[in-house]
Structures are given as structure tokens and as C-alpha cells.
Design a protein around this motif. Structure first.
Motif, PDB file in Angstrom:
ATOM      1  N   GLU A  55       0.833  -1.207   0.000  1.00  0.00           N
ATOM      2  CA  GLU A  55       0.000   0.000   0.000  1.00  0.00           C
ATOM      3  C   GLU A  55       0.866   1.256   0.000  1.00  0.00           C
ATOM      4  N   PHE A  56       1.939   1.230   0.783  1.00  0.00           N
ATOM      5  CA  PHE A  56       2.850   2.367   0.831  1.00  0.00           C
ATOM      6  C   PHE A  56       3.491   2.598  -0.534  1.00  0.00           C
ATOM      7  N   ASP A  57       3.899   1.510  -1.198  1.00  0.00           N
ATOM      8  CA  ASP A  57       4.515   1.614  -2.517  1.00  0.00           C
ATOM      9  C   ASP A  57       3.548   2.225  -3.524  1.00  0.00           C
ATOM     10  N   VAL A  58       2.299   1.771  -3.516  1.00  0.00           N
ATOM     11  CA  VAL A  58       1.292   2.318  -4.433  1.00  0.00           C
ATOM     12  C   VAL A  58       1.103   3.808  -4.169  1.00  0.00           C
ATOM     13  N   LYS A  59       0.962   4.174  -2.886  1.00  0.00           N
ATOM     14  CA  LYS A  59       0.785   5.575  -2.523  1.00  0.00           C
ATOM     15  C   LYS A  59       1.999   6.401  -2.938  1.00  0.00           C
ATOM     16  N   ALA A  60       3.194   5.875  -2.741  1.00  0.00           N
ATOM     17  CA  ALA A  60       4.417   6.592  -3.115  1.00  0.00           C
ATOM     18  C   ALA A  60       4.462   6.829  -4.627  1.00  0.00           C
ATOM     19  N   ARG A  61       4.060   5.835  -5.408  1.00  0.00           N
ATOM     20  CA  ARG A  61       4.048   5.999  -6.866  1.00  0.00           C
ATOM     21  C   ARG A  61       3.017   7.049  -7.287  1.00  0.00           C
ATOM     22  N   GLU A  62       1.844   7.023  -6.647  1.00  0.00           N
ATOM     23  CA  GLU A  62       0.818   8.022  -6.954  1.00  0.00           C
ATOM     24  C   GLU A  62       1.304   9.421  -6.589  1.00  0.00           C
ATOM     25  N   PHE A  77       3.474  14.796  -7.963  1.00  0.00           N
ATOM     26  CA  PHE A  77       4.546  15.792  -7.827  1.00  0.00           C
ATOM     27  C   PHE A  77       5.213  16.097  -9.172  1.00  0.00           C
ATOM     28  N   MET A  78       5.375  15.086 -10.010  1.00  0.00           N
ATOM     29  CA  MET A  78       5.970  15.312 -11.339  1.00  0.00           C
ATOM     30  C   MET A  78       5.047  16.182 -12.190  1.00  0.00           C
ATOM     31  N   GLU A  79       3.738  15.947 -12.094  1.00  0.00           N
ATOM     32  CA  GLU A  79       2.784  16.775 -12.831  1.00  0.00           C
ATOM     33  C   GLU A  79       2.817  18.212 -12.314  1.00  0.00           C
ATOM     34  N   LEU A  80       2.873  18.387 -11.003  1.00  0.00           N
ATOM     35  CA  LEU A  80       2.965  19.716 -10.404  1.00  0.00           C
ATOM     36  C   LEU A  80       4.261  20.400 -10.829  1.00  0.00           C
ATOM     37  N   ARG A  81       5.332  19.661 -10.838  1.00  0.00           N
ATOM     38  CA  ARG A  81       6.631  20.213 -11.251  1.00  0.00           C
ATOM     39  C   ARG A  81       6.565  20.703 -12.704  1.00  0.00           C
ATOM     40  N   GLU A  82       5.916  19.921 -13.553  1.00  0.00           N
ATOM     41  CA  GLU A  82       5.774  20.312 -14.963  1.00  0.00           C
ATOM     42  C   GLU A  82       4.927  21.580 -15.083  1.00  0.00           C
ATOM     43  N   GLU A  83       3.845  21.653 -14.315  1.00  0.00           N
ATOM     44  CA  GLU A  83       3.012  22.869 -14.331  1.00  0.00           C
ATOM     45  C   GLU A  83       3.807  24.078 -13.858  1.00  0.00           C
ATOM     46  N   LEU A  84       4.595  23.902 -12.805  1.00  0.00           N
ATOM     47  CA  LEU A  84       5.415  25.002 -12.294  1.00  0.00           C
ATOM     48  C   LEU A  84       6.478  25.425 -13.308  1.00  0.00           C
ATOM     49  N   ARG A  85       7.074  24.443 -14.006  1.00  0.00           N
ATOM     50  CA  ARG A  85       8.070  24.766 -15.034  1.00  0.00           C
ATOM     51  C   ARG A  85       7.438  25.611 -16.137  1.00  0.00           C
ATOM     52  N   LYS A  86       6.249  25.209 -16.590  1.00  0.00           N
ATOM     53  CA  LYS A  86       5.561  25.966 -17.645  1.00  0.00           C
ATOM     54  C   LYS A  86       5.215  27.378 -17.179  1.00  0.00           C
TER      55      LYS A  86
END
Length: 108
Positions: free
Chosen positions: A74-81, A86-95
Motif C-alpha cells: 500500500e505504501f509503494d502504491v501511494k508513493a508511486r501516486e 509531484f511530477m505533474e505539479l513540477r511540470e506545471e510550475l516549469r511551464k
């Protein structure tokens, strides 16, 4: 079937209260120890009891391991989500950062 040589030693652990009971029933205990059939049944019973105890301990440990594995999964699934979010947020912040830089260059 068990086979014991007369010179073999068998070690038995008993609680203090059991030891007192054995002392009280010393004659019965000695009679059992002389009777190979009774002794064999007792040894089988003790081995069976020990095996049951070990099986219960292993079942408990298995349940603990299964629980830990579920938690880790469960922790692994949550960490991947979380990583994906965070990667999507990072991309939005970069744009957004690039857009604001462009606006600042246009002014300067």
C-alpha cells in the motif's frame, strides 16, 4: 516407531509447579519410564505438542509478515501516486515559470 538405546539420555524441561507434581507422583513416573510403550506414547505426545507450538508460532509470524507486506505494498502504491502527482505539479510550475520569464523579457 521409536527406538531408544538404554544408555540414551532424554532431556525434559518442566515448570516448577510441574516438578513438584512429578516429585509427588515419583512412583507413577518411574513405572511409566520402565514401560517402553507408555514412554513411547509420552514422547510422541510431547513431540506432537512441540510441533503444534512451533506451527502456531509460525502461523503467527506468517500473519505478521503478510500484514507487513500488505502495508508495504500500500505504501509503494501511494508513493508511486504521490510521485506522479509531484511530477505533474513540477511540470506545471516549469511551464508557469517559463511563461513568467517570457513576460519579464518582454518588458525589459
Amino acid at each position: 516407531m521409536f527406538s531408544f538405546k538404554k544408555e540414551e539420555t532424554v532431556e525434559v524441561s518442566v515448570r516448577p509447579d510441574e516438578l513438584e507434581l512429578l516429585k509427588e507422583r515419583k512412583g507413577e513416573v518411574e513405572a511409566i519410564l520402565r514401560d517402553d510403550g507408555a514412554l513411547e506414547r509420552i514422547i510422541r505426545y510431547l513431540l506432537y505438542k512441540e510441533l503444534l507450538s512451533k506451527r502456531e508460532a509460525l502461523a503467527k509470524r506468517l500473519a505478521e509478515l503478510e500484514s507487513s507486506y500488505r502495508e508495504l505494498t500500500e505504501f509503494d502504491v501511494k508513493a508511486r501516486e504521490d510521485r506522479k502527482a509531484f511530477m505533474e505539479l513540477r511540470e506545471e510550475l516549469r511551464k508557469e515559470n517559463n511563461r513568467l520569464r517570457g513576460m519579464l523579457r518582454g518588458r525589459g
